[in-house]
Design an enzyme around this catalytic site. Sequence first.
Site, mmCIF file in Angstrom:
data_model
loop_
_atom_site.group_PDB
_atom_site.id
_atom_site.type_symbol
_atom_site.label_atom_id
_atom_site.label_comp_id
_atom_site.label_asym_id
_atom_site.label_seq_id
_atom_site.Cartn_x
_atom_site.Cartn_y
_atom_site.Cartn_z
ATOM 1 N N ARG A 59 0.962 -1.262 0.178
ATOM 2 C CA ARG A 59 0.072 -0.109 -0.069
ATOM 3 C C ARG A 59 0.839 1.336 -0.378
ATOM 4 O O ARG A 59 1.964 1.082 0.341
ATOM 5 C CB ARG A 59 -0.996 -0.030 1.186
ATOM 6 C CG ARG A 59 -1.802 -1.108 1.346
ATOM 7 C CD ARG A 59 -2.617 -1.609 1.060
ATOM 8 N NE ARG A 59 -4.100 -2.180 1.175
ATOM 9 C CZ ARG A 59 -4.307 -3.550 1.637
ATOM 10 N NH1 ARG A 59 -2.659 -3.866 1.710
ATOM 11 N NH2 ARG A 59 -5.527 -3.859 1.726
ATOM 12 N N LYS A 113 -21.655 5.723 0.122
ATOM 13 C CA LYS A 113 -22.472 6.741 -0.587
ATOM 14 C C LYS A 113 -23.529 5.431 -0.864
ATOM 15 O O LYS A 113 -24.904 5.583 -0.457
ATOM 16 C CB LYS A 113 -22.489 6.948 -1.660
ATOM 17 C CG LYS A 113 -21.619 7.205 -2.666
ATOM 18 C CD LYS A 113 -20.269 6.997 -2.774
ATOM 19 C CE LYS A 113 -19.480 6.066 -3.106
ATOM 20 N NZ LYS A 113 -18.610 6.596 -4.057
ATOM 21 N N GLU A 137 -19.155 13.203 5.518
ATOM 22 C CA GLU A 137 -18.868 14.125 4.478
ATOM 23 C C GLU A 137 -18.539 13.290 3.436
ATOM 24 O O GLU A 137 -18.741 14.120 2.027
ATOM 25 C CB GLU A 137 -18.187 14.791 5.351
ATOM 26 C CG GLU A 137 -17.796 16.325 3.926
ATOM 27 C CD GLU A 137 -19.312 17.209 4.043
ATOM 28 O OE1 GLU A 137 -20.112 17.687 5.098
ATOM 29 O OE2 GLU A 137 -19.018 17.177 2.949
ATOM 30 N N GLY A 142 -16.477 14.480 -2.731
ATOM 31 C CA GLY A 142 -14.769 13.610 -2.517
ATOM 32 C C GLY A 142 -14.892 14.889 -1.159
ATOM 33 O O GLY A 142 -15.624 14.787 -0.148
ATOM 34 N N ILE A 144 -15.338 18.129 -1.200
ATOM 35 C CA ILE A 144 -15.909 19.382 -0.562
ATOM 36 C C ILE A 144 -16.795 19.474 0.637
ATOM 37 O O ILE A 144 -17.906 17.934 0.271
ATOM 38 C CB ILE A 144 -17.082 19.667 -2.109
ATOM 39 C CG1 ILE A 144 -16.237 19.624 -3.369
ATOM 40 C CG2 ILE A 144 -17.876 21.196 -1.505
ATOM 41 C CD1 ILE A 144 -16.962 19.890 -4.947
ATOM 42 N N GLY A 195 -8.070 6.564 -10.710
ATOM 43 C CA GLY A 195 -8.637 5.781 -9.612
ATOM 44 C C GLY A 195 -9.923 7.049 -9.111
ATOM 45 O O GLY A 195 -10.280 6.937 -7.778
ATOM 46 N N GLU A 198 -15.481 3.486 -9.980
ATOM 47 C CA GLU A 198 -15.372 3.085 -8.266
ATOM 48 C C GLU A 198 -14.879 1.662 -8.675
ATOM 49 O O GLU A 198 -14.611 1.643 -9.427
ATOM 50 C CB GLU A 198 -17.148 2.525 -8.258
ATOM 51 C CG GLU A 198 -17.540 4.037 -8.071
ATOM 52 C CD GLU A 198 -17.430 4.470 -6.832
ATOM 53 O OE1 GLU A 198 -17.391 3.549 -5.614
ATOM 54 O OE2 GLU A 198 -17.057 5.486 -6.369
ATOM 55 N N ASP A 209 -23.946 5.951 -8.989
ATOM 56 C CA ASP A 209 -22.714 6.276 -7.845
ATOM 57 C C ASP A 209 -24.033 7.822 -7.724
ATOM 58 O O ASP A 209 -24.906 8.145 -6.923
ATOM 59 C CB ASP A 209 -21.332 6.722 -8.612
ATOM 60 C CG ASP A 209 -20.880 7.517 -7.551
ATOM 61 O OD1 ASP A 209 -20.680 7.097 -6.398
ATOM 62 O OD2 ASP A 209 -20.461 8.459 -7.884
ATOM 63 N N LYS A 213 -25.175 9.142 -4.708
ATOM 64 C CA LYS A 213 -25.188 10.675 -3.978
ATOM 65 C C LYS A 213 -26.156 11.758 -3.447
ATOM 66 O O LYS A 213 -26.588 12.690 -3.002
ATOM 67 C CB LYS A 213 -24.140 11.458 -4.689
ATOM 68 C CG LYS A 213 -22.380 11.031 -4.638
ATOM 69 C CD LYS A 213 -21.500 11.053 -5.104
ATOM 70 C CE LYS A 213 -20.099 10.333 -5.459
ATOM 71 N NZ LYS A 213 -19.612 10.479 -6.045
HETATM 72 N N1 HSE Z 1 -16.832 6.690 -8.282
HETATM 73 C C1 HSE Z 1 -16.325 8.160 -8.158
HETATM 74 C C2 HSE Z 1 -16.690 8.793 -8.796
HETATM 75 C C3 HSE Z 1 -15.469 8.383 -6.488
HETATM 76 O O1 HSE Z 1 -15.536 8.588 -9.789
HETATM 77 O O2 HSE Z 1 -16.756 10.517 -8.323
HETATM 78 C C4 HSE Z 1 -16.532 9.410 -5.548
HETATM 79 O O3 HSE Z 1 -17.219 8.720 -5.244
#
Ligand code: HSE
Length: 446
Positions: A59, A113, A137, A142, A144, A195, A198, A209, A213
């Site tokens: 890691r 989420k 949060e 992310g 914000i 990165g 998901e 996703d 949110k």
């Molecule tokens: N996979 C999500 C994105 C990560 O691309 O926004 C943050 O929740």
Amino acid sequence: MTIGVFMAEKQVRVGLAGFGTIGCGVAKLILEEAESIAAKTGLRLELGCVVDTDTESARPVKLPKSILTNDINRLLNDDTIQIGVELIGGTDAAKDVQLKMLDAGKDVVTANKALLAEHGNELYEAAHRNGRCIAFEGSCGGGIPIISAIRTGLVANNITAMYGIVNGTCNYILSEMTSKGEGFSEALAQAQNKGYAEADPTLDINGGDSAHKLAILASIAFGYEITLEDIFVEGIESVSKADIRYGGEMGYILKLLAIGQKDKEGKVSLCVYPSFIAKDNPLARVNGPFNAISIFGSAVGQVMYYGRGAGMMPTASAVVADIIDAALGNSVTTFRHLHLKPRSETELLIEKIGNCVSRFYIKVLAKNQPGVVAKYSKVLGDHDISISGALQHEGAGPNNTVPVVIITHSVQQKNMTAALVELAELDVLSGRPVCIRIVDIPEDKD
Ligand code: HSE
């Protein structure tokens, strides 16, 4: 000059469940910033243990000896750990872990989420029962601090609308397709490498996703118990470079928007879909993995929050802020005052997508021959759809067909849905028409 009262440092032991991308960011931040956090808050954060089924892989953060374990009971049974951070992701194991953390008397911090969108109401109830809190949060936007903005900074407002770019992966893909003309798959692979995506990027690109949110943000903004079924969702899987280009010619930029609107009667519409927005709207300039959420409040007018919406350290920033807030005792207080209109009342206040009104971008592939415009225009007219603009370049493509782009005036979704069925059957058009909504974000002007 020194202002303040000297207080002895308080030690706060944190148990981390999930040592993936965000987990590594959180561990790194706690280990590297412990000193400055202590100086600012009087809290000395300490990692009690880090739990993951994979204790072998390398890691990007080096943990103190013997705190990495695959035994969740080490975290649950350690009474010196006050705060449990669930960053496992997914819904099954994560839910079990959160419930057990709460039952063990720990406050829970999470960025999960999907879990909150699907089982938030049950988890919140468990937290209330145990006199603990769930702080989340990191689940939206992310880095914000959007949850805290809605729950505290904007609490005096009746929030009437929110327009959010809340998925960094989709925003990255659409930005690359728009600015560099890149293909969808190429841009998705880059987002994965960086990165942002998901573990299963399907949830990013199919709008799932963003819907997770939106469910969380709309619940706290409107004060309703919202479920995923309340949200109409379309992803960006079938968006083409050509449509982005034609939309651009007509003055629009394509974004995946999460939209929540509340009318005067309290009726709420919740949607996630690819949206053409005016090029001069501030949201149109949000590019790459960045997120932004524009909120309309009765007192404040329009406010926009912008920042990195995905990735290891921005999300870790939000998670560690929650850890600190929980340790200070603030989260438990704010959480206690989270009052959501119960499901029985909320259900009646969700607007059906068919009744929602929008303008539309339609693209058809028309035969380049006499009388064709009259035929597709008639279908639109028959459904009360008025054309406000159109684009057809000279010259024809394969099989003597030509793409025609039509921009409509506002119309109910159900009219458009019926018209699209008829357009798809017209013998002068090839294939299925493309239909993308145009979202007119109000402008807060003096
Ligand atoms: N996979 C999500 C994105 C990560 O691309 O926004 C943050 O929740």
